[in-house]
Design a protein around this motif. Structure first.
Motif, short mmCIF file in Angstrom:
data_model
loop_
_atom_site.label_atom_id
_atom_site.label_comp_id
_atom_site.label_asym_id
_atom_site.label_seq_id
_atom_site.Cartn_x
_atom_site.Cartn_y
_atom_site.Cartn_z
N ASP A 92 146.79 -47.88 -101.91
CA ASP A 92 146.27 -46.62 -102.43
C ASP A 92 146.08 -45.56 -101.34
O ASP A 92 145.42 -44.54 -101.57
CB ASP A 92 144.95 -46.85 -103.16
N SER A 93 146.65 -45.77 -100.17
CA SER A 93 146.50 -44.80 -99.08
C SER A 93 147.64 -43.79 -99.10
O SER A 93 148.80 -44.16 -99.33
CB SER A 93 146.49 -45.51 -97.73
N PRO A 94 147.35 -42.50 -98.84
CA PRO A 94 148.43 -41.52 -98.69
C PRO A 94 149.22 -41.70 -97.40
O PRO A 94 150.31 -41.14 -97.26
CB PRO A 94 147.69 -40.17 -98.72
N LEU A 95 148.69 -42.47 -96.47
CA LEU A 95 149.34 -42.67 -95.18
C LEU A 95 150.17 -43.95 -95.23
O LEU A 95 149.71 -45.04 -94.90
CB LEU A 95 148.31 -42.75 -94.04
N GLY A 96 151.41 -43.80 -95.64
CA GLY A 96 152.28 -44.96 -95.76
C GLY A 96 152.94 -45.32 -94.45
O GLY A 96 152.78 -44.65 -93.42
N HIS A 97 153.73 -46.42 -94.48
CA HIS A 97 154.46 -46.85 -93.29
C HIS A 97 155.56 -45.86 -92.93
O HIS A 97 156.10 -45.91 -91.82
CB HIS A 97 155.02 -48.25 -93.50
N HIS A 98 155.91 -45.00 -93.85
CA HIS A 98 156.77 -43.84 -93.60
C HIS A 98 156.07 -42.64 -94.20
O HIS A 98 155.58 -42.71 -95.33
CB HIS A 98 158.15 -44.02 -94.24
N PRO A 99 156.02 -41.51 -93.50
CA PRO A 99 155.31 -40.35 -94.05
C PRO A 99 155.95 -39.84 -95.34
O PRO A 99 157.17 -39.85 -95.49
CB PRO A 99 155.43 -39.30 -92.93
N ASP A 100 155.10 -39.40 -96.25
CA ASP A 100 155.53 -38.83 -97.53
C ASP A 100 155.08 -37.38 -97.57
O ASP A 100 153.87 -37.11 -97.53
CB ASP A 100 154.92 -39.64 -98.67
N ARG A 101 156.00 -36.45 -97.67
CA ARG A 101 155.63 -35.03 -97.62
C ARG A 101 154.77 -34.61 -98.81
O ARG A 101 154.06 -33.60 -98.72
CB ARG A 101 156.89 -34.16 -97.57
N VAL A 102 154.83 -35.35 -99.90
CA VAL A 102 154.01 -35.03 -101.06
C VAL A 102 152.56 -35.48 -100.86
O VAL A 102 151.63 -34.87 -101.39
CB VAL A 102 154.60 -35.69 -102.33
N LEU A 103 152.35 -36.50 -100.06
CA LEU A 103 151.03 -37.10 -99.90
C LEU A 103 150.32 -36.72 -98.60
O LEU A 103 149.09 -36.77 -98.54
CB LEU A 103 151.13 -38.63 -99.97
N VAL A 104 151.07 -36.37 -97.57
CA VAL A 104 150.48 -36.13 -96.25
C VAL A 104 150.46 -34.63 -95.96
O VAL A 104 151.52 -34.02 -95.78
CB VAL A 104 151.28 -36.87 -95.15
N PRO A 105 149.29 -34.02 -95.91
CA PRO A 105 149.22 -32.59 -95.59
C PRO A 105 149.86 -32.29 -94.24
O PRO A 105 149.60 -32.97 -93.25
CB PRO A 105 147.71 -32.31 -95.56
N GLY A 106 150.73 -31.29 -94.21
CA GLY A 106 151.39 -30.90 -92.98
C GLY A 106 152.74 -31.55 -92.77
O GLY A 106 153.50 -31.09 -91.92
N ALA A 107 153.05 -32.61 -93.50
CA ALA A 107 154.35 -33.27 -93.35
C ALA A 107 155.42 -32.45 -94.07
O ALA A 107 155.28 -32.13 -95.24
CB ALA A 107 154.32 -34.69 -93.91
N GLU A 108 156.49 -32.13 -93.36
CA GLU A 108 157.55 -31.30 -93.94
C GLU A 108 158.59 -32.11 -94.71
O GLU A 108 159.23 -31.59 -95.63
CB GLU A 108 158.26 -30.51 -92.83
N ILE A 109 158.79 -33.37 -94.32
CA ILE A 109 159.78 -34.21 -95.00
C ILE A 109 159.22 -35.61 -95.19
O ILE A 109 158.31 -36.04 -94.48
CB ILE A 109 161.11 -34.31 -94.21
#
Length: 232
Positions: A92-109
């Motif tokens: 249930d964490s937005p911080l996955g083993h690979h970044p998700d731009r929909v879930l992580v603020p500031g992530a572009e891809i």
């Protein structure tokens, strides 16, 4: 949820230590730590308050399989709350083993599949040019092993020919590529008419100088050398 942005570089090891689990890829993460810090602390024109502003700088993490350092820097700079870090990689964490731009603020891809980040950065730079936005810079961080992927070489060739001078690539070189010639990374970019610099990837002053070097009319690549992956 509280977000603070008063952390310094010395606090990054503590922030990274909050993230645990079997899929940390901790060496992939720590190899990028200094590059990420210098970019977010001194170079990138983006803040949590302006993370969606049209004229922001864009940072794309292509080396997405070791995102702990990225998450730690985002937390240090106030993009994500520190309280998220201990849940890294959980269901249930937005911080996955690979970044998700929909879930992580500031992530572009959303990243993780090697070889995609640089082509996406080329597209981002082209899109900004088409919109007449000349100020935002596009930065992408890739690993040296990603240069085994042919998609990157197509992107390198196109960006040089198109003169995408708002495009910047940082290659973190930990000698993990299968097919690269030692010392040959910068030469590959230079052959496609890029500006290049090769520096110690742990030296903050050298990184900053390389990141901010002028390169009129050409994209810019910085090769940041760190300790070899197999020398641990």
């Amino acid at each position: 949820m509280t977000i603070t942005a008063d952390h310094g570089y010395d606090d990054l090891p503590r922030l990274m230590s909050l993230m645990t689990g079997d899929e940390k890829h901790d060496f992939a993460a720590t190899s990028t730590l200094d590059v990420l810090w210098v970019l977010y602390d001194r170079v990138l024109g983006v803040t949590p308050e302006r993370a969606d502003a049209p004229d922001r700088d864009r940072f794309l993490l292509s080396k997405g399989h070791g995102p702990m350092a990225y998450y730690a820097v985002l937390a240090a700079k106030g993009f994500v709350p520190e309280e998220w870090l201990p849940g890294f990689g959980s269901y249930d964490s937005p911080l996955g083993h690979h970044p998700d731009r929909v879930l992580v603020p500031g992530a572009e891809i959303g990243s993780g599949s090697l070889g995609h980040g640089l082509p996406l950065a080329v597209g981002s730079a082209l899109g900004l040019r088409a919109q007449g936005l000349a100020d935002p810079a596009v930065w992408v961080l890739i690993g040296d092993a990603e240069l085994d992927e042919g998609s990157n070489h197509e992107a390198i060739a196109y960006a040089g020919a198109a003169g995408l001078d708002r495009l910047h690539t940082v290659v973190v070189d930990n000698a993990s590529a299968s097919h690269a010639l030692p010392g040959g990374i910068a030469a590959r970019f230079e052959a496609a008419d890029w500006s290049t610099a090769t520096v110690d990837g742990r030296d903050h002053a050298a990184l900053y100088e390389a990141f901010t070097a002028p390169h009129p009319g050409r994209p810019h690549a910085v090769v940041a050398r760190v300790e070899p992956k197999n020398a641990r």
